[in-house]
Each structure stands twice: as C-alpha cells, then as structure tokens.
Design an enzyme around this catalytic site. Sequence first.
Site, short mmCIF file in Angstrom:
data_model
loop_
_atom_site.label_atom_id
_atom_site.label_comp_id
_atom_site.label_asym_id
_atom_site.label_seq_id
_atom_site.Cartn_x
_atom_site.Cartn_y
_atom_site.Cartn_z
N ARG A 37 48.98 26.36 4.41
CA ARG A 37 47.70 26.60 3.72
C ARG A 37 47.42 25.58 2.62
O ARG A 37 46.27 25.29 2.32
CB ARG A 37 47.69 28.00 3.12
CG ARG A 37 47.43 29.06 4.17
CD ARG A 37 47.26 30.41 3.55
NE ARG A 37 46.86 31.36 4.57
CZ ARG A 37 46.71 32.66 4.34
NH1 ARG A 37 46.95 33.15 3.14
NH2 ARG A 37 46.33 33.46 5.32
N LYS A 199 50.55 47.66 15.99
CA LYS A 199 49.78 48.90 16.12
C LYS A 199 48.41 48.73 16.76
O LYS A 199 47.70 47.77 16.46
CB LYS A 199 49.55 49.48 14.73
CG LYS A 199 50.77 50.10 14.11
CD LYS A 199 50.34 50.68 12.80
CE LYS A 199 51.43 51.41 12.08
NZ LYS A 199 50.96 51.72 10.74
N GLY A 356 48.49 36.38 10.28
CA GLY A 356 49.66 36.08 9.47
C GLY A 356 50.95 36.00 10.27
O GLY A 356 51.65 34.97 10.24
N GLY A 379 43.43 38.22 8.11
CA GLY A 379 42.39 39.25 8.14
C GLY A 379 41.01 38.66 8.34
O GLY A 379 40.18 39.19 9.08
P1 ADP Z 1 49.27 39.43 12.84
O1 ADP Z 1 49.77 39.40 11.43
O2 ADP Z 1 49.43 38.09 13.53
O3 ADP Z 1 47.88 39.96 12.96
P2 ADP Z 1 50.54 41.97 13.37
O4 ADP Z 1 50.73 42.18 11.90
O5 ADP Z 1 49.55 42.83 14.06
O6 ADP Z 1 50.24 40.42 13.69
O7 ADP Z 1 51.92 42.26 14.14
C1 ADP Z 1 53.11 41.63 13.88
C2 ADP Z 1 54.25 42.57 13.92
O8 ADP Z 1 54.34 43.29 15.13
C3 ADP Z 1 55.56 41.83 13.76
O9 ADP Z 1 56.17 42.22 12.56
C4 ADP Z 1 56.37 42.27 14.98
O10 ADP Z 1 57.75 42.52 14.68
C5 ADP Z 1 55.71 43.56 15.38
N1 ADP Z 1 55.96 43.90 16.78
C6 ADP Z 1 55.59 43.24 17.87
N2 ADP Z 1 56.05 43.86 18.99
C7 ADP Z 1 56.73 44.95 18.59
C8 ADP Z 1 57.44 46.00 19.26
N3 ADP Z 1 57.51 46.04 20.58
N4 ADP Z 1 58.00 46.96 18.50
C9 ADP Z 1 57.92 46.91 17.15
N5 ADP Z 1 57.27 45.96 16.46
C10 ADP Z 1 56.68 44.99 17.17
#
Ligand code: ADP
Length: 406
Positions: A37, A199, A356, A379
């Site tokens: 960044r 999620k 992120g 976000g």
């Molecule tokens: P971003 O920040 O790129 O938008 P998210 O915050 O939605 O991504 O998701 C990232 C998280 O999802 C990571 O910490 C990763 O460990 C978790 N994750 C991915 N697959 C699984 C899984 N099968 N079970 C538990 N956690 C998971």
Amino acid sequence: MTSLKTLNDINIKNKDILLRVDFNVPIEDGKVGDLTRIKAVIPTIEYLRSQGARVALISHMGRPDGKVDARYSLRALIPVLHTLLPGVGLTFRENYINIPRAHFWSDTNRGDVILCENIRFHAGEEKNDMNFAASLASLADICVNDAFAACHRAHASISAITNCIPTVAGLLLASEISAIESHYLHAAKPLMAVIGGSKVSSKIDVLKALVPKVDILAIGGGMANSFLLAMGKEVGLSLVEKSALPLVEDILSQAKLHNTEILLPVDVVVAAELAPGVTSTIKTIDEIGPEDRILDIGPASVTLFNQAASRAKTLLWNGPLGAFEIEPFDKGTLDFAQHVVKLTQVGKLVSLTGGGDSVAALAKLDLESGFTYVSTGGGAFLEFIEGKILPGLAVLSQTSEKIQVK
Ligand code: ADP
Ligand code: MG
C-alpha cells in the site's frame, strides 16, 4: 465511467497539498510487514513533488478509536518512507490540528514531505466532523484522495474535507477505479468469479451482486461448506453457518434464473483440527464424516476451477479457497492461483483480485505480480463490486463547481 475529479482537473503547481493515503499496513515488531500500500502511492507523491508541491501525508492505521495509542503510531513508517523516497526532505508531525498553517509547514521546502501522525488518534475523523475537517483543511490549498481502500468510509479526511478545500482523486485512486471498471464492469466475457473466505454472511452482498453479472461463479473456502450443507451433504465439524442456509438457497435460485453456472468443490481436504502438522486427507464430498473439518478444496476441485478459468476471458477473485495461513491448507489457493497466473501471462485471461486476506495469500505465495490487477482495497473493493456508492467517491464526483484553487 465514474467521473472523478482528478489531478488533471486542478493546478497543483507550488501548492500545499494534503494527500490522504491508506497506510493501514501490518506492523510486526515495530516494522512494516507489507509495503504494497505504501509503494502504491509513491508515484503520486513523486508527481506532486515534481510540480513543486509540498505534501502532507494523512493516514489512519488500525482502530485506535479516537485516542492516542502508541501501537498504531505512523512513526513506524518513517524508515520505509526514507527508503522509498530517497533524498526527499521528510518530517514527522505529531500535532497538526488547530495549528497555524505557517507553523505546520515551518522548516520545509517545496517538494518536501510531512508525515502526519495517525488521523484516527482524533475522534473527529471517524465522526466525519466538520470542524475537525476544517482545521485539517486550513493547513493546505488542496486535498488529494489516494486512499481507495478507505473510500467506503465517510470519515473527515475522506468526506467532510471535500466541503472545505478542493479535493481530487490521486493517481492510485484513479487507476483503481479505471481498472475495476474496465476489467469488471466492462469485462470481456465469459466472466468468472471465484469467491472464497470463511463466511457466507460476510460475502452475501457480493455473491448477490455477482450472480446476475457473471457467467461462472465458483465457490470455495469455508463458505462452500454452507452450500454443501444446503445440498444435503455431511460437513462434519467444518465451519458452517446454519443461519445462512436461506441465503444459500436464494443464491442458488438466482443463479438458475440468470443461467449462471455455479461451481462447488467436488472434493476437499479434511483434518481433525486446524493446526500445523495435523494429518490431512483428501475426500470426495460424499465421503466426509462427522469428525471431519473441511479446510481446503481438493485436487479434483482445483482441476474443475482451473478448467472453468481456461474457458473464461476475465476472472475476479476474492477470498482464499482454504485456510491458507496454515500449511498444507494453502494448496488449493496456490494451485488455482498458479493456473490463473499462467493464463494471465499468456494473454488468455484478465485476472483481477482484491481483499485483505486474498492479497495476503497471494503475497505469501509470491504470485501477486502475475495478476492483471491487484486492488489495494479490501472492504472498498468488495463494496465497489457490490455496486454500492462509496462515500469517498461520491464526494469526488460532486466537486466540479469547486475546483478553482485560490
Ligand atoms: P478477504 O479478506 O480476502 O475478503 P476473507 O476475510 O473473507 O477474505 O476470508 C479469509 C479467511 O477465510 C482466511 O483467514 C482463511 O483461513 C479462511 N478460510 C478459508 N477457507 C476456510 C475453511 N475451509 N475453513 C476455515 N477457514 C477458512
Ligand atoms: Mg478478510
């Protein structure tokens, strides 16, 4: 095309400029963990300096909640800025609110840079307080917003300030918007989206926005578990959101309506727990037992996603496909990312990513530079994809009448 006021619309010669940046970077043991960044706004700083401007950098870091908190001091960035701006006069200002302008810029020359302490040490920032913004604005002639990653926040240095001094988009902000518009809003089709992460509930708005827009929607990561559960599959001890099941049903029926192909994992990597060194097994989605925890997509799923990416002309990716922080659960993300990079490098695919953890995963795997575009927004990137009007952008397209700088 979003029409933003940019540096082309304003005379910055020899002006004093507040440059709002997003230096919300991870600090580990007093050192900056990821420079992405910071590096991203260096061209803007250099451009402003080349025009004889003096530049005051304004940023937030973390959530100090309007109070001074040494853990979030931007002082940690000084060595990095010295390295990235070699030979540039750089000063740090702890106090800059309710300070006379001449005092603020004292001992600086044209082309110099001042780094201001974390703006969120002041309660007025997150309150979008007009008096606070006015005090900040009194320091300079112009505000330049180059903080795309903070544009989904109506905070004083992003929003209220635009009522006080002329404000335009910086080079990074303008390039973020034009990249997302050209590669996503006007994407070459077929357009494939890959959404992972933990999620469904945190990504429901983006899933809803993607379904009518994309040709193929692949779902991985923890959120795929809720889709598997909705299909009546056993998911054992995996992360699932029972409350998200109606959302999943809705996404699936919308996909049918819009003729959007939905891809879900056909196999997964399971373990008893999410821990380093744990024994893991590859299972088809019909073999998952009640004690299993799904932690990554399996090799057949990677092949399925890879084949779809090979059919696509554009790929939008947000969210890791597994719990990438702990090996070997980064393998699905790694293998798919490698395929995307390969297709991108031979000119067969335009690849766009943001988020992120997504960007952290690609950085960990050293694959960031292989993508067509990596957004600095988390976000903000998602909200832009969702079609939301970002407060920080809305104010920049409304400034047309106020562009005269005195
Ligand atoms: P971003 O920040 O790129 O938008 P998210 O915050 O939605 O991504 O998701 C990232 C998280 O999802 C990571 O910490 C990763 O460990 C978790 N994750 C991915 N697959 C699984 C899984 N099968 N079970 C538990 N956690 C998971
Ligand atoms: Mg995240």
